[in-house]
Write a protein that holds these residues in place. Structure first.
Motif, PDB file in Angstrom:
ATOM      1  N   GLU A  61     125.307  62.553  87.875  1.00  0.00           N
ATOM      2  CA  GLU A  61     123.666  62.520  87.873  1.00  0.00           C
ATOM      3  C   GLU A  61     123.462  60.998  87.698  1.00  0.00           C
ATOM      4  O   GLU A  61     122.623  60.446  88.212  1.00  0.00           O
ATOM      5  CB  GLU A  61     123.196  63.344  86.705  1.00  0.00           C
ATOM      6  CG  GLU A  61     123.291  64.744  86.946  1.00  0.00           C
ATOM      7  CD  GLU A  61     122.919  65.753  85.881  1.00  0.00           C
ATOM      8  OE1 GLU A  61     122.935  65.333  84.665  1.00  0.00           O
ATOM      9  OE2 GLU A  61     122.860  67.054  86.086  1.00  0.00           O
ATOM     10  N   GLN A  62     124.042  60.245  86.696  1.00  0.00           N
ATOM     11  CA  GLN A  62     123.797  58.815  86.551  1.00  0.00           C
ATOM     12  C   GLN A  62     124.071  57.962  87.616  1.00  0.00           C
ATOM     13  O   GLN A  62     123.048  57.317  88.121  1.00  0.00           O
ATOM     14  CB  GLN A  62     124.585  58.208  85.243  1.00  0.00           C
ATOM     15  CG  GLN A  62     123.973  58.807  83.937  1.00  0.00           C
ATOM     16  CD  GLN A  62     122.686  58.472  83.692  1.00  0.00           C
ATOM     17  OE1 GLN A  62     122.254  57.224  83.689  1.00  0.00           O
ATOM     18  NE2 GLN A  62     122.029  59.657  83.539  1.00  0.00           N
ATOM     19  N   ALA A  63     124.916  58.390  88.615  1.00  0.00           N
ATOM     20  CA  ALA A  63     125.191  57.533  89.756  1.00  0.00           C
ATOM     21  C   ALA A  63     124.207  57.916  90.680  1.00  0.00           C
ATOM     22  O   ALA A  63     123.815  57.020  91.446  1.00  0.00           O
ATOM     23  CB  ALA A  63     126.640  58.025  90.081  1.00  0.00           C
ATOM     24  N   ARG A  64     123.892  59.281  90.998  1.00  0.00           N
ATOM     25  CA  ARG A  64     122.913  59.332  91.986  1.00  0.00           C
ATOM     26  C   ARG A  64     121.539  58.711  91.367  1.00  0.00           C
ATOM     27  O   ARG A  64     120.754  58.299  92.385  1.00  0.00           O
ATOM     28  CB  ARG A  64     122.606  61.062  92.073  1.00  0.00           C
ATOM     29  CG  ARG A  64     123.708  61.724  92.490  1.00  0.00           C
ATOM     30  CD  ARG A  64     123.352  63.131  92.617  1.00  0.00           C
ATOM     31  NE  ARG A  64     124.398  63.799  93.656  1.00  0.00           N
ATOM     32  CZ  ARG A  64     124.963  64.964  93.148  1.00  0.00           C
ATOM     33  NH1 ARG A  64     124.467  65.743  92.017  1.00  0.00           N
ATOM     34  NH2 ARG A  64     126.090  65.620  93.873  1.00  0.00           N
ATOM     35  N   ALA A  65     121.166  58.798  90.277  1.00  0.00           N
ATOM     36  CA  ALA A  65     119.885  58.159  90.025  1.00  0.00           C
ATOM     37  C   ALA A  65     120.191  56.628  90.129  1.00  0.00           C
ATOM     38  O   ALA A  65     118.967  55.812  90.354  1.00  0.00           O
ATOM     39  CB  ALA A  65     119.705  58.606  88.443  1.00  0.00           C
ATOM     40  N   GLY A  66     121.150  56.022  89.936  1.00  0.00           N
ATOM     41  CA  GLY A  66     121.529  54.360  89.775  1.00  0.00           C
ATOM     42  C   GLY A  66     121.718  54.152  91.222  1.00  0.00           C
ATOM     43  O   GLY A  66     121.732  52.852  91.398  1.00  0.00           O
ATOM     44  N   GLY A  67     122.019  55.053  92.130  1.00  0.00           N
ATOM     45  CA  GLY A  67     122.539  54.401  93.445  1.00  0.00           C
ATOM     46  C   GLY A  67     123.726  53.966  93.564  1.00  0.00           C
ATOM     47  O   GLY A  67     124.106  52.993  94.328  1.00  0.00           O
ATOM     48  N   TRP A  68     124.805  54.372  92.821  1.00  0.00           N
ATOM     49  CA  TRP A  68     126.145  53.917  92.724  1.00  0.00           C
ATOM     50  C   TRP A  68     127.169  54.988  92.860  1.00  0.00           C
ATOM     51  O   TRP A  68     126.782  56.240  93.109  1.00  0.00           O
ATOM     52  CB  TRP A  68     126.533  52.983  91.627  1.00  0.00           C
ATOM     53  CG  TRP A  68     126.511  53.741  90.251  1.00  0.00           C
ATOM     54  CD1 TRP A  68     127.346  54.563  89.876  1.00  0.00           C
ATOM     55  CD2 TRP A  68     125.726  53.535  89.043  1.00  0.00           C
ATOM     56  NE1 TRP A  68     127.207  54.901  88.610  1.00  0.00           N
ATOM     57  CE2 TRP A  68     126.083  54.547  88.160  1.00  0.00           C
ATOM     58  CE3 TRP A  68     124.585  52.733  89.023  1.00  0.00           C
ATOM     59  CZ2 TRP A  68     125.548  54.550  87.052  1.00  0.00           C
ATOM     60  CZ3 TRP A  68     123.631  53.099  87.627  1.00  0.00           C
ATOM     61  CH2 TRP A  68     124.363  53.986  86.754  1.00  0.00           C
TER      62      TRP A  68
END
Length: 96
Positions: A64-71
């Protein structure tokens, strides 16, 4: 498992997600290889918490953090790699 309060912290290129359940702390650590790429290198869940979905909650939080941060995530950690294989819906951010 009920919603867990997962904390995130970064120190330079190193980071970790952690959660404390019933007095036991579990963690997932990562390194930031670039602004758009993190390498999940370790997941630790104490024996007292095994089988309660804590590791999976940490893995989902990382996604979820990767999706939100674009990484993107490279799962060097065997646990994270296994979770990614079980969850093809994570393929947008996890490079298995």
């Amino acid at each position: 498992m009920a919603d867990m309060d997962i904390l995130g912290a970064e120190n330079g290129s190193h980071g970790r997600y952690s959660v404390t359940v019933d007095g036991h702390e579990a963690e997932m650590t990562y390194s930031r290889a670039s602004p758009h790429l993190v390498i999940v290198d370790h997941t630790a869940v104490p024996d007292a918490l095994r089988g309660r979905g804590v590791g999976q909650a940490l893995a989902l939080h990382a996604v979820e953090q990767a999706r939100a941060g674009g990484w993107k995530i490279i799962p060097l950690c065997p646990f994270m790699r296994a979770q990614a294989v079980r969850h093809p819906e994570w393929n947008d951010v996890v490079n298995v």
